[in-house]
Motif scaffolding. Sequence first.
Motif, short mmCIF file in Angstrom:
data_model
loop_
_atom_site.label_atom_id
_atom_site.label_comp_id
_atom_site.label_asym_id
_atom_site.label_seq_id
_atom_site.Cartn_x
_atom_site.Cartn_y
_atom_site.Cartn_z
N ALA A 45 0.66 -1.40 0.31
CA ALA A 45 0.24 0.07 -0.04
C ALA A 45 1.00 1.44 -0.11
O ALA A 45 0.79 2.10 -0.62
N ILE A 46 1.96 1.25 0.41
CA ILE A 46 2.73 2.21 0.84
C ILE A 46 3.24 2.63 -0.08
O ILE A 46 3.15 3.72 -1.26
N LEU A 98 14.76 6.13 -5.75
CA LEU A 98 14.30 6.69 -4.19
C LEU A 98 14.00 5.69 -2.90
O LEU A 98 13.45 5.90 -2.36
N SER A 99 14.14 4.67 -3.85
CA SER A 99 13.93 3.36 -2.52
C SER A 99 14.45 3.27 -1.55
O SER A 99 14.02 2.49 -0.63
N PHE A 105 12.52 6.31 5.55
CA PHE A 105 11.74 6.51 6.17
C PHE A 105 10.41 6.03 7.55
O PHE A 105 9.85 6.23 8.05
N TYR A 106 10.04 4.86 5.85
CA TYR A 106 9.31 3.71 6.84
C TYR A 106 9.98 2.53 8.19
O TYR A 106 9.13 2.13 8.51
N ASP A 107 11.18 2.98 7.76
CA ASP A 107 12.10 1.66 8.89
C ASP A 107 11.41 -0.13 8.50
O ASP A 107 11.45 -0.34 9.35
N ASP A 108 11.51 -0.12 6.89
CA ASP A 108 11.19 -1.71 7.06
C ASP A 108 12.14 -1.90 5.55
O ASP A 108 11.61 -1.02 4.92
N VAL A 114 10.63 -3.88 -3.00
CA VAL A 114 9.41 -3.78 -3.14
C VAL A 114 8.99 -2.73 -3.97
O VAL A 114 8.87 -2.77 -5.23
N CYS A 115 9.94 -1.65 -3.87
CA CYS A 115 9.92 -0.12 -4.67
C CYS A 115 10.71 -0.05 -5.56
O CYS A 115 10.40 -0.21 -6.78
#
Length: 484
Positions: A45-46, A98-99, A105-108, A114-115
């Motif tokens: 979703a992100i 940018l991935s 940023f989301y610490d994942d 995935v990106c």
Amino acid sequence: MSLKKEFTSGVFYTSLAKYSGIVISLIITSVLSRLLTPEDFGIVAIATVIISFFNILGDIGIGPAVIQNRNLSKSDLNHIYSLTILVGIALAAVFCVLSFAISSFYDDKELRPVCQWLSLSIFFTCANIVPLNLQYKSKNFRRIAIITLIVQIVSGICAIIYAFAGGGVYALVLSSLASSGILAMIYNYIARLHFSIYIDKSSIEKIFSFSMYQMMFNIINYFSRNLDKLLVGKYIGLSPLGYYEKSYRMMMLPLQNITFVITPVMLPVFAGIQDDRQLLVEKYNKVLSILSYISFPLSVVLFFCGKELILIVFGNQWMPAVLPFKILAFSVATQILTSTAGSIYQAVSATKQLFISGCWGAFFIVSGFIVAILFFPTLKAVCYGFLLSQLANAVQTFCLLYRTLDAKVTSLLRIILRPILAGCICFVVLQLTEFLLPENLNLIVSLLLKTIVGGLTWMVTISLLSPYSPCNFIMSRLKKSKHD
């Protein structure tokens, strides 16, 4: 072909694809929801939210401009197509780089690969802009419907197979890449456009003014539509985002499969009568009238069937998504109506007014999200903020639209009063039905009973309050088929 026949034919074939697609989508989503975790859906979703922004940049407002402009030559289309290819390559590369920042940023850590994989979908989408919209411009709705349905089935099957094989979150990635990639290949083959490094400036200038305001509206609309997911993922968590995303997507299904059946047809058809404002307003009011009698009772039925829909489709582990869905369901009616406004703005080449309306809408929607996140950081508050902001957005949307068309907005008020009353009657009947049903009733039985009661109530109220009696329509169709 007459305006009525063009519109009904387009709606029929688009409906066929969409309503068949909704069944397929529910089956696929139901299977994947049992094989994957809420966090998997939250991660995608992100990535999807951010990719949507890049797709807007890649479109540059070109899609609607290709449909609306009557003076584009084959050479112009080749140069515009070449521009979208080059932009697609550049944006895919930027998103891939940018991935790393997005993952940080989301610490994942899972977000980075995935990106990177999903960056390919940005290129596929850009490459498909001109070929797909040429099909809409030519009113090839049947072809579009068949292709969309086949690709949806193929990409869904690929995702399920990979999920069973233990693909995890990458099953969702595969579904997205397969869908965008296959569609791009098919429509590019049909269009037979030619790519060139050299781009003629004069071809771009023909659509520049239209496209710029359209792109600015798309950007504004993107942020107002997706800020909730970005904020929920950052400040409430990825698992809550997974629940919110599921309730939001379930709420969007009827919206997409009603208005998205009509709006793709509206632009090419209404663009044909853009010079006759009186006729355009008359036909548009009729479209709004029909949608109103569908959307207000539908919002009520979705509210009362929320628990059954979420748990049957996604499973008991998705219980926290029930309340958000029930709240969001009440926004379906206003969203169905306001989603038609963009096609009218585009048809009359009023994308500047569309952009202004988008700015006001973004103000209301973003304000609702920020207040909810800052002062009441719960999914429930975010959903209420979304609902209230959609009501405010509907008011400003139609006030500005009718002013642009030199028409009176009071005509819209007369259109929606009776449909609202029909919705209120459905609410009272379903509230009584829910009170009488036993609490431990089987979910499927409960859903069927509520749907039947809601459907019958809708048919009775529509027959009494509107000129669109379902019974009369069915009888007229039967008589016509018998006569033929």
